[in-house]
Design an enzyme around this catalytic site. Structure first.
Site, PDB file in Angstrom:
ATOM      1  N   LYS A  19       1.200   1.750 -29.946  1.00 38.69           N
ATOM      2  CA  LYS A  19       2.319   1.990 -28.755  1.00 38.69           C
ATOM      3  C   LYS A  19       3.692   1.975 -29.492  1.00 38.69           C
ATOM      4  O   LYS A  19       4.542   2.971 -29.023  1.00 38.69           O
ATOM      5  CB  LYS A  19       2.190   0.794 -27.822  1.00 38.69           C
ATOM      6  CG  LYS A  19       1.871   1.177 -26.553  1.00 38.69           C
ATOM      7  CD  LYS A  19       2.078  -0.409 -25.594  1.00 38.69           C
ATOM      8  CE  LYS A  19       0.449  -0.063 -24.516  1.00 38.69           C
ATOM      9  NZ  LYS A  19       0.649  -1.388 -23.817  1.00 38.69           N
ATOM     10  N   PHE A 235       3.461   0.620   4.729  1.00 36.00           N
ATOM     11  CA  PHE A 235       2.275   0.889   4.058  1.00 36.00           C
ATOM     12  C   PHE A 235       1.283   1.127   5.111  1.00 36.00           C
ATOM     13  O   PHE A 235       0.128   0.385   5.174  1.00 36.00           O
ATOM     14  CB  PHE A 235       1.921   0.052   2.951  1.00 36.00           C
ATOM     15  CG  PHE A 235       2.434   0.497   1.346  1.00 36.00           C
ATOM     16  CD1 PHE A 235       3.734   1.058   1.611  1.00 36.00           C
ATOM     17  CD2 PHE A 235       1.972  -0.297   0.416  1.00 36.00           C
ATOM     18  CE1 PHE A 235       4.204   1.368   0.333  1.00 36.00           C
ATOM     19  CE2 PHE A 235       2.555   0.255  -0.786  1.00 36.00           C
ATOM     20  CZ  PHE A 235       3.652   0.948  -0.776  1.00 36.00           C
ATOM     21  N   ALA A 238      -3.491   5.503   5.967  1.00 34.31           N
ATOM     22  CA  ALA A 238      -5.096   5.027   5.944  1.00 34.31           C
ATOM     23  C   ALA A 238      -5.950   5.834   5.033  1.00 34.31           C
ATOM     24  O   ALA A 238      -5.329   6.987   5.087  1.00 34.31           O
ATOM     25  CB  ALA A 238      -5.860   4.924   7.462  1.00 34.31           C
ATOM     26  N   CYS A 246      -2.073  -3.889  -9.577  1.00 36.80           N
ATOM     27  CA  CYS A 246      -1.161  -4.830  -8.859  1.00 36.80           C
ATOM     28  C   CYS A 246      -1.699  -5.570  -7.415  1.00 36.80           C
ATOM     29  O   CYS A 246      -2.189  -6.635  -7.600  1.00 36.80           O
ATOM     30  CB  CYS A 246      -0.023  -4.372  -8.657  1.00 36.80           C
ATOM     31  SG  CYS A 246       0.917  -3.642  -9.898  1.00 36.80           S
TER      32      CYS A 246
HETATM   33  C1  UGA Z   1       2.740  -2.042  -6.198  1.00 41.55           C
HETATM   34  C2  UGA Z   1       4.045  -2.096  -5.148  1.00 41.55           C
HETATM   35  O1  UGA Z   1       4.054  -1.322  -4.358  1.00 41.55           O
HETATM   36  C3  UGA Z   1       5.369  -2.684  -6.236  1.00 41.55           C
HETATM   37  O2  UGA Z   1       6.309  -2.913  -5.096  1.00 41.55           O
HETATM   38  C4  UGA Z   1       5.046  -3.744  -7.209  1.00 41.55           C
HETATM   39  O3  UGA Z   1       6.213  -3.998  -8.098  1.00 41.55           O
HETATM   40  C5  UGA Z   1       3.789  -3.199  -7.988  1.00 41.55           C
HETATM   41  O4  UGA Z   1       2.917  -3.131  -7.269  1.00 41.55           O
HETATM   42  C6  UGA Z   1       3.484  -4.153  -8.995  1.00 41.55           C
HETATM   43  O5  UGA Z   1       3.453  -5.314  -8.439  1.00 41.55           O
HETATM   44  O6  UGA Z   1       3.908  -4.064  -9.947  1.00 41.55           O
HETATM   45  P1  UGA Z   1       1.882   0.016  -7.279  1.00 41.55           P
HETATM   46  O7  UGA Z   1       0.747  -0.656  -7.502  1.00 41.55           O
HETATM   47  O8  UGA Z   1       2.627   0.909  -8.283  1.00 41.55           O
HETATM   48  O9  UGA Z   1       3.054  -0.806  -6.852  1.00 41.55           O
HETATM   49  O10 UGA Z   1       1.671   1.361  -6.149  1.00 41.55           O
HETATM   50  P2  UGA Z   1       1.737   1.387  -4.687  1.00 41.55           P
HETATM   51  O11 UGA Z   1       2.421   2.696  -4.145  1.00 41.55           O
HETATM   52  O12 UGA Z   1       2.082  -0.032  -4.008  1.00 41.55           O
HETATM   53  O13 UGA Z   1       0.434   1.697  -4.120  1.00 41.55           O
HETATM   54  C7  UGA Z   1      -0.752   0.719  -4.297  1.00 41.55           C
HETATM   55  C8  UGA Z   1      -1.952   1.221  -3.875  1.00 41.55           C
HETATM   56  O14 UGA Z   1      -2.020   1.259  -2.188  1.00 41.55           O
HETATM   57  C9  UGA Z   1      -2.515   2.832  -4.112  1.00 41.55           C
HETATM   58  O15 UGA Z   1      -3.748   2.601  -4.554  1.00 41.55           O
HETATM   59  C10 UGA Z   1      -2.227   3.580  -2.867  1.00 41.55           C
HETATM   60  O16 UGA Z   1      -3.005   4.822  -2.679  1.00 41.55           O
HETATM   61  C11 UGA Z   1      -2.428   2.544  -1.809  1.00 41.55           C
HETATM   62  N1  UGA Z   1      -1.698   2.698  -0.497  1.00 41.55           N
HETATM   63  C12 UGA Z   1      -0.411   2.600  -0.516  1.00 41.55           C
HETATM   64  C13 UGA Z   1      -2.246   2.998   0.656  1.00 41.55           C
HETATM   65  O17 UGA Z   1      -3.769   3.160   0.692  1.00 41.55           O
HETATM   66  N2  UGA Z   1      -1.844   3.449   1.580  1.00 41.55           N
HETATM   67  C14 UGA Z   1      -0.244   3.151   1.883  1.00 41.55           C
HETATM   68  O18 UGA Z   1       0.049   3.404   2.894  1.00 41.55           O
HETATM   69  C15 UGA Z   1       0.224   2.972   0.556  1.00 41.55           C
END
Ligand code: UGA
Length: 442
Positions: A19, A235, A238, A246
């Site tokens: 890395k 969020f 669906a 995370c």
């Molecule tokens: C998430 C949080 O959103 C961040 O704020 C946090 O910092 C991060 O985890 C972390 O702990 O480091 P991330 O996992 O990168 O971020 O992505 P998200 O956009 O939150 O999506 C997470 C999952 O939820 C994805 O699989 C996405 O497809 C799903 N999702 C999201 C849904 O199924 N429906 C939604 O309405 C939103």
């Protein structure tokens, strides 16, 4: 990279030599939009090393930003945090502000403080500053935070001011600092992620009901989000549920923390179980489509769009799409063609550790998977769909938002479409002669 862009002098240390070698060459070891550009733009302020003494020499502040994967019983595995803490203690050459950025259970900051102090007579000021950035738009989120949470014991007031100063150059929208005690800051992170995961499981649960009573879940979510108490960024999409490095592990870690001290969190247990049920629900819909065309699973040729856990990332950790592939392989489908704009399936298979064990155990099954690459994503989709019995949208990359169903119908053996991210109007796709299943959208 973002802190360097804000004018700070940064040394990045990692124990992974590959890395660091890549970063030294100006290459990003992960796919994250804008990261390589930021790295190259801030070369002057960035240094990379695998050597603790040189990284810590003359440092004022050190950030711990290592992984905390799921350990036994869902508890956060703190091996990397503790090992970094020990090395910091061993090699620091003066008083230091230590900022923990990794997601850790309540009480870890104080534990880290003890580990470091056991190794040194210099003084440290321990701070928790959890990150809230999303993969795929990490730079934007870092530069435009909703809030910056800083947790520290009262005696470390000066260190808190120093951290605020460091953030000044990057906190572009002047977001509020939430200054709390160390333990509360650690909890804010878990509480936020678990709440977002709760929203997702809620809307997914509701989507199944909506479908049965002829209601469109995307309309319902739109209507809900206009209530300011719910909010337009809620969020509430669906689909196939949440994955990634995370939400799954943080929900599990909070449940595990509760269990450990006898304070159960039944709601979060359901959040997790609803999310886990979605792959099976999706599999049922796929089977229903194939049954309707008299295609047996063992003869089915499947095309899957999207491998990453969400769009705009190369991360497949806990990807629902990969879990679905595992389910299809276990059901004995004949072939799976996959398309992803960034993830390289073969590289991931070689890396191995990120794939669910059951997928890796069965080498014959793995041979059934072929990644299609075309001139562009739509070309690759066409290749994947040739003679396929079903097309499955598993991750809603922008590249898949303009599928040419009229053309695809001509090349597929059976025009079936499982829209597992509710990206398309069912009626519209049906108008091209497809049989369609989705996750609650009309
Ligand atoms: C998430 C949080 O959103 C961040 O704020 C946090 O910092 C991060 O985890 C972390 O702990 O480091 P991330 O996992 O990168 O971020 O992505 P998200 O956009 O939150 O999506 C997470 C999952 O939820 C994805 O699989 C996405 O497809 C799903 N999702 C999201 C849904 O199924 N429906 C939604 O309405 C939103």
């Amino acid at each position: 990279m973002c802190l360097a862009d804000g004018g700070n002098n940064i040394t990045c240390l990692d124990i992974d030599e590959d890395k660091i070698a890549m970063l030294k060459k100006g290459e990003s070891p992960i796919y994250e939009p804008g990261l390589t550009e930021l790295l190259q733009k801030n070369k002057k302020h960035l240094h990379f090393t695998t050597d603790y003494p040189s990284a810590l020499k003359d440092a004022d502040v050190v950030f711990i930003a290592v992984g905390t994967p799921s350990g036994e019983n869902g508890e956060a595995n703190l091996t990397y945090v503790k090992s970094a803490a020990k090395s910091i203690g061993k090699h620091m050459t003066g008083d230091l502000v230590v900022v923990n950025r990794s997601t850790v259970p309540v009480g870890t900051g104080h534990e880290v403080e003890k580990i470091i102090q056991a190794e040194t007579s210099y003084k440290i000021s321990m701070i928790s500053c959890p990150e809230f950035l999303r993969e795929g738009c990490a730079i934007y989120d870092f530069m435009n935070p909703d809030r910056v949470v800083i947790g520290a014991d009262a005696k470390h007031e000066k260190a808190v001011e120093l951290l605020k100063d460091i953030y000044k150059g990057v906190n572009k929208n002047d977001a509020p600092f939430v200054v709390s005690d160390l333990r509360s800051a650690e909890m804010i992170k878990y509480a936020s992620n678990s709440f977002l995961a709760t929203q997702i499981s809620y809307i997914n649960d509701l989507a199944q009901l909506c479908q049965d009573v002829d209601v469109d879940i995307t309309e319902v979510a739109r209507g809900m989000k206009l209530d300011k108490r719910i909010g337009k960024h809620a969020f509430l999409s669906a689909g196939l549920g949440y994955g990634g490095s995370c939400f799954p592990k943080d929900v599990q870690a909070l449940i595990a923390l509760g269990k450990k001290i006898g304070s159960h969190l039944p709601l979060l247990e359901q959040v997790e179980s609803v999310n886990e049920s979605l792959v099976e629900i999706a599999f049922g819909k796929i089977k229903k489509l194939l049954d309707a065309r008299d295609v047996k699973l063992e003869n089915a040729k499947v095309a899957i769009l999207g491998l990453s856990f969400k769009p705009n990332t190369d991360d497949i950790r806990d990807s629902q799409s990969v879990k679905l592939i595992g389910r299809l392989l276990r059901a004995g489908v004949s072939a799976i063609n996959v398309v992803d704009p960034i993830v390289h399936w073969e590289k991931e298979v070689k890396r191995g550790s990120l794939l669910p064990k059951r997928l890796l155990d069965d080498k014959t099954s793995l041979g059934k998977i072929t990644q299609m690459n075309g001139g562009d994503a739509l070309e690759a989709v066409k290749l994947a769909c040739k003679d396929a019995d079903i097309l499955i949208l598993a991750t809603e990359w922008n590249n898949f938002m303009n599928l040419q169903f009229e053309d695809l119908k001509k090349i597929m053996r059976n025009p079936c479409f499982a829209d597992l991210r509710n990206a398309y109007s069912k009626k519209e796709v049906e108008s091209y002669g497809f049989r369609v299943e989705n996750m609650g959208r009309k």
